[in-house]
Design a protein around this motif. Structure first.
Motif, PDB file in Angstrom:
ATOM      1  N   THR A 153       0.825  -1.217   0.066  1.00 45.75           N
ATOM      2  CA  THR A 153      -0.114   0.090  -0.132  1.00 45.75           C
ATOM      3  C   THR A 153       0.813   1.177   0.171  1.00 45.75           C
ATOM      4  O   THR A 153       1.506   1.409   0.894  1.00 45.75           O
ATOM      5  N   GLY A 175      -5.766   3.401  -0.184  1.00 42.99           N
ATOM      6  CA  GLY A 175      -6.633   3.296  -1.416  1.00 42.99           C
ATOM      7  C   GLY A 175      -5.772   2.898  -2.686  1.00 42.99           C
ATOM      8  O   GLY A 175      -6.386   2.488  -3.848  1.00 42.99           O
ATOM      9  N   ARG A 180      -2.675   0.746  -4.290  1.00 44.40           N
ATOM     10  CA  ARG A 180      -1.761  -0.679  -3.915  1.00 44.40           C
ATOM     11  C   ARG A 180      -0.892  -0.969  -5.163  1.00 44.40           C
ATOM     12  O   ARG A 180      -1.240  -1.093  -6.276  1.00 44.40           O
ATOM     13  N   ASP A 193       1.218  -3.591  -7.032  1.00 44.96           N
ATOM     14  CA  ASP A 193       0.865  -5.138  -7.243  1.00 44.96           C
ATOM     15  C   ASP A 193       2.274  -5.360  -7.615  1.00 44.96           C
ATOM     16  O   ASP A 193       2.753  -6.607  -7.219  1.00 44.96           O
ATOM     17  N   THR A 228      -3.377  -1.155  -7.924  1.00 47.23           N
ATOM     18  CA  THR A 228      -4.594  -1.353  -7.897  1.00 47.23           C
ATOM     19  C   THR A 228      -5.270  -0.235  -6.956  1.00 47.23           C
ATOM     20  O   THR A 228      -4.730   0.503  -6.073  1.00 47.23           O
ATOM     21  N   VAL A 257      -7.967   0.286  -4.782  1.00 44.63           N
ATOM     22  CA  VAL A 257      -8.744  -0.701  -4.083  1.00 44.63           C
ATOM     23  C   VAL A 257      -9.896  -0.334  -3.564  1.00 44.63           C
ATOM     24  O   VAL A 257     -10.830  -1.229  -3.169  1.00 44.63           O
ATOM     25  N   LYS A 258     -10.491   0.855  -3.569  1.00 39.85           N
ATOM     26  CA  LYS A 258     -11.660   1.452  -3.273  1.00 39.85           C
ATOM     27  C   LYS A 258     -12.453   1.689  -4.814  1.00 39.85           C
ATOM     28  O   LYS A 258     -13.589   2.400  -4.648  1.00 39.85           O
ATOM     29  N   GLU A 301     -14.478   0.810  -8.224  1.00 36.82           N
ATOM     30  CA  GLU A 301     -14.886  -0.220  -9.154  1.00 36.82           C
ATOM     31  C   GLU A 301     -15.289   0.223 -10.459  1.00 36.82           C
ATOM     32  O   GLU A 301     -15.983   1.294 -10.497  1.00 36.82           O
ATOM     33  N   ASP A 335      -8.881  -1.786 -11.053  1.00 31.56           N
ATOM     34  CA  ASP A 335      -9.827  -1.692  -9.898  1.00 31.56           C
ATOM     35  C   ASP A 335      -9.845  -2.639  -8.959  1.00 31.56           C
ATOM     36  O   ASP A 335      -9.104  -3.495  -9.012  1.00 31.56           O
ATOM     37  N   LYS A 336     -10.671  -2.555  -7.855  1.00 31.63           N
ATOM     38  CA  LYS A 336     -10.294  -3.734  -6.971  1.00 31.63           C
ATOM     39  C   LYS A 336     -10.779  -5.181  -7.395  1.00 31.63           C
ATOM     40  O   LYS A 336     -10.593  -6.076  -6.662  1.00 31.63           O
ATOM     41  N   LYS A 337     -11.445  -5.107  -8.465  1.00 31.91           N
ATOM     42  CA  LYS A 337     -11.621  -6.441  -9.078  1.00 31.91           C
ATOM     43  C   LYS A 337     -10.857  -6.949 -10.096  1.00 31.91           C
ATOM     44  O   LYS A 337     -10.950  -7.824 -10.959  1.00 31.91           O
ATOM     45  N   LYS A 338      -9.768  -6.164 -10.426  1.00 27.85           N
ATOM     46  CA  LYS A 338      -8.881  -6.676 -11.293  1.00 27.85           C
ATOM     47  C   LYS A 338      -8.929  -6.109 -12.675  1.00 27.85           C
ATOM     48  O   LYS A 338      -8.440  -6.332 -13.840  1.00 27.85           O
TER      49      LYS A 338
END
Length: 147
Positions: free
Chosen positions: A59, A63, A65, A67, A82, A84-85, A87, A130-133
């Protein structure tokens, strides 16, 4: 006599098949070892990327990250991040990109962690998901922008 001829035929086909397989494998090995498909990479840069990746996921800001980091081309480093918050289906992607892009240029100019890349005129690519990759956007910063 006919049976013996059939066995010889099958044996000949098997030998030819094996020889073709050996030639094919030899060609593939030669191509892999002697082709110029890999891009020469500065050892200092590649070691730096390895160190970054040892700390990932990380992190870097609330919010956001980190990777992974990669070297996709010569003189190019890519940060895979990413949000992380966020979508993709509900985000205002263009607004987010504009805000991040302005921040990244100033960061590229001043961040001591990017000094090695700056000194060697690397292009920096920031690839956001986004948080869902799901891929959101890329921001590319050339050496002209951070000098």
């Amino acid at each position: 006599m006919q049976e013996k001829k059939g066995k010889n035929n099958k044996l000949s086909i098997a030998i030819v098949s094996v020889l073709l397989l050996v030639v094919l494998l030899w060609t593939m090995v030669q191509y892999d070892f002697f082709s110029e498909k890999s891009v020469p990479v500065n050892t200092e840069i590649s070691e730096l990327v390895v160190q970054y990746n040892k700390n990932c996921p990380l992190t870097i800001q609330e919010g956001i990250r980190l990777d992974s980091v990669s070297l996709p081309k010569e003189k190019v480093v890519q940060y895979n991040l990413t949000l992380v918050k966020v979508e993709k289906t509900t985000a205002e992607i263009q607004t987010i990109k504009e805000n991040i892009e302005a921040s990244l240029v100033s960061t590229a100019k001043a961040n001591p962690g990017l000094k090695t890349f700056r000194e060697q005129n690397y292009t920096l690519i920031y690839d956001y998901s986004d948080k869902k990759k799901a891929h959101l956007f890329d921001v590319t910063i050339t050496s002209d922008q951070y000098k």
